[in-house]
Design an enzyme around this catalytic site. Structure first.
Site, PDB file in Angstrom:
ATOM      1  N   SER A  46       0.868  -1.169   0.000  1.00  0.00           N
ATOM      2  CA  SER A  46       0.000   0.000   0.000  1.00  0.00           C
ATOM      3  C   SER A  46       0.900   1.212   0.000  1.00  0.00           C
ATOM      4  O   SER A  46       2.088   1.117   0.333  1.00  0.00           O
ATOM      5  CB  SER A  46      -0.865   0.013   1.268  1.00  0.00           C
ATOM      6  OG  SER A  46      -1.544   1.250   1.415  1.00  0.00           O
TER       7      SER A  46
ATOM      8  N   TYR B 235      -2.573  -1.257  10.402  1.00  0.00           N
ATOM      9  CA  TYR B 235      -2.524  -1.478   8.957  1.00  0.00           C
ATOM     10  C   TYR B 235      -1.186  -1.019   8.389  1.00  0.00           C
ATOM     11  O   TYR B 235      -0.525  -1.762   7.651  1.00  0.00           O
ATOM     12  CB  TYR B 235      -3.667  -0.728   8.280  1.00  0.00           C
ATOM     13  CG  TYR B 235      -3.706  -0.911   6.778  1.00  0.00           C
ATOM     14  CD1 TYR B 235      -4.151  -2.104   6.223  1.00  0.00           C
ATOM     15  CD2 TYR B 235      -3.301   0.110   5.921  1.00  0.00           C
ATOM     16  CE1 TYR B 235      -4.189  -2.279   4.844  1.00  0.00           C
ATOM     17  CE2 TYR B 235      -3.334  -0.055   4.553  1.00  0.00           C
ATOM     18  CZ  TYR B 235      -3.776  -1.244   4.013  1.00  0.00           C
ATOM     19  OH  TYR B 235      -3.802  -1.419   2.658  1.00  0.00           O
TER      20      TYR B 235
END
Length: 282
Positions: free
Chosen positions: A136, A149
């Site tokens: 990401s 995350y």
């Protein structure tokens, strides 16, 4: 572009589905992992004979290698493997239960590692192949309210960086795919959200959570274009080690890296002061 056999984990929705659809459109064979029989049938209906599906939980340490061995023997040698299965966990660090954090790492880090580790022996023996994993932009920059995350994606970035250097002599490529915000359900129904309990964080975090929910479904990134980009690099003789997707990711990652570089430059004298004068230089 020659025909390739692909494996992509987590193809039911989102970027995984977009990667699979792009590869199928390009004429490749794709095996996708799903969690239900309904999703299995839906995926195989995309392109009968070229779209194959397997039910798999990437956190099942025995099932992952067994599934990949089965694909190698029944569908064919894998040329491209994308460890895509993962999810987002939103929550203030102090409020997020460690059980939720461990689950985040089990899926996003250890699930991806299990997938790549199971595919690697086949590629190493053939002296060719391309291993990818979806990290990401949050693997190269961090935002408040996403500590678990971001931590999982930073961890996966480190794994991929080292792995790429280990397997390069065998003709195996490794790419970290670093998407920005794409128009999928990641920030909507697919997002796990920790509960709120500490009012001190309200001023900081309430607007962030509200903005993310509001933006869901209106993100800048086009999943189909992301799929085309990934298919493109899979055909290259020298693919990138990092593939950033989206102008928002370019902007935010660039700002984060500049901030790190500024700290390194500002504190380099203090950094050097911690050496032994006679120490060995790496």
């Amino acid at each position: 572009m020659h025909h390739q056999n692909w494996l992509i984990t987590g193809v039911s929705t989102g970027l995984g589905r977009a990667f699979a659809q792009a590869a199928l459109t390009a004429g490749h064979t794709v095996t996708g992992t799903v969690r239900t029989h309904d999703d299995l049938r839906a995926f195989e209906a995309l392109d009968p004979g070229h779209a194959h599906a397997r039910i798999l939980d990437v956190t099942d340490g025995d099932a992952v290698p067994a599934t990949i061995d089965d694909i190698e023997h029944t569908i064919g040698p894998l040329d491209v493997v994308i460890a895509n299965a993962g999810y987002g966990l939103e929550g203030i660090f102090e409020e997020t239960p460690l059980t939720e954090v461990r689950r985040q790492f089990d899926v996003n880090v250890f699930g991806a590692m299990a997938t790549l580790q199971a595919a690697l022996p086949h590629m190493r023996r053939r002296r060719r192949g391309h291993l990818m994993a979806v990290t990401s932009m949050a693997g190269l920059m961090a935002v408040p309210g996403m500590s678990a995350y971001c931590g999982s994606k930073f961890a996966l970035e480190g794994v991929l960086e080292a792995l790429g250097k280990e397997v390069a002599p065998f003709g195996v490529h490794v790419t970290a795919i670093e998407p920005g915000s794409f128009r999928t359900d990641w920030a909507g129904r697919s997002m796990t959200r920790a509960g709120r309990s500490i009012t001190d964080y309200d001023e900081l975090f309430t607007p962030i959570r509200q903005a993310r929910r509001k933006a869901s479904g209106n993100q800048l990134g086009d999943p189909a274009k992301a799929g085309e980009a990934v298919v493109r690099i899979a055909s290259l003789e020298h693919p990138p080690a990092h593939l950033v997707l989206g102008s928002d990711a370019l902007r935010l990652i660039g700002a984060a890296r500049t901030a790190v570089d500024d700290d390194i430059r500002t504190w380099q004298t203090l950094s050097r002061s911690t050496d032994f004068p006679e120490g060995a230089q790496l």
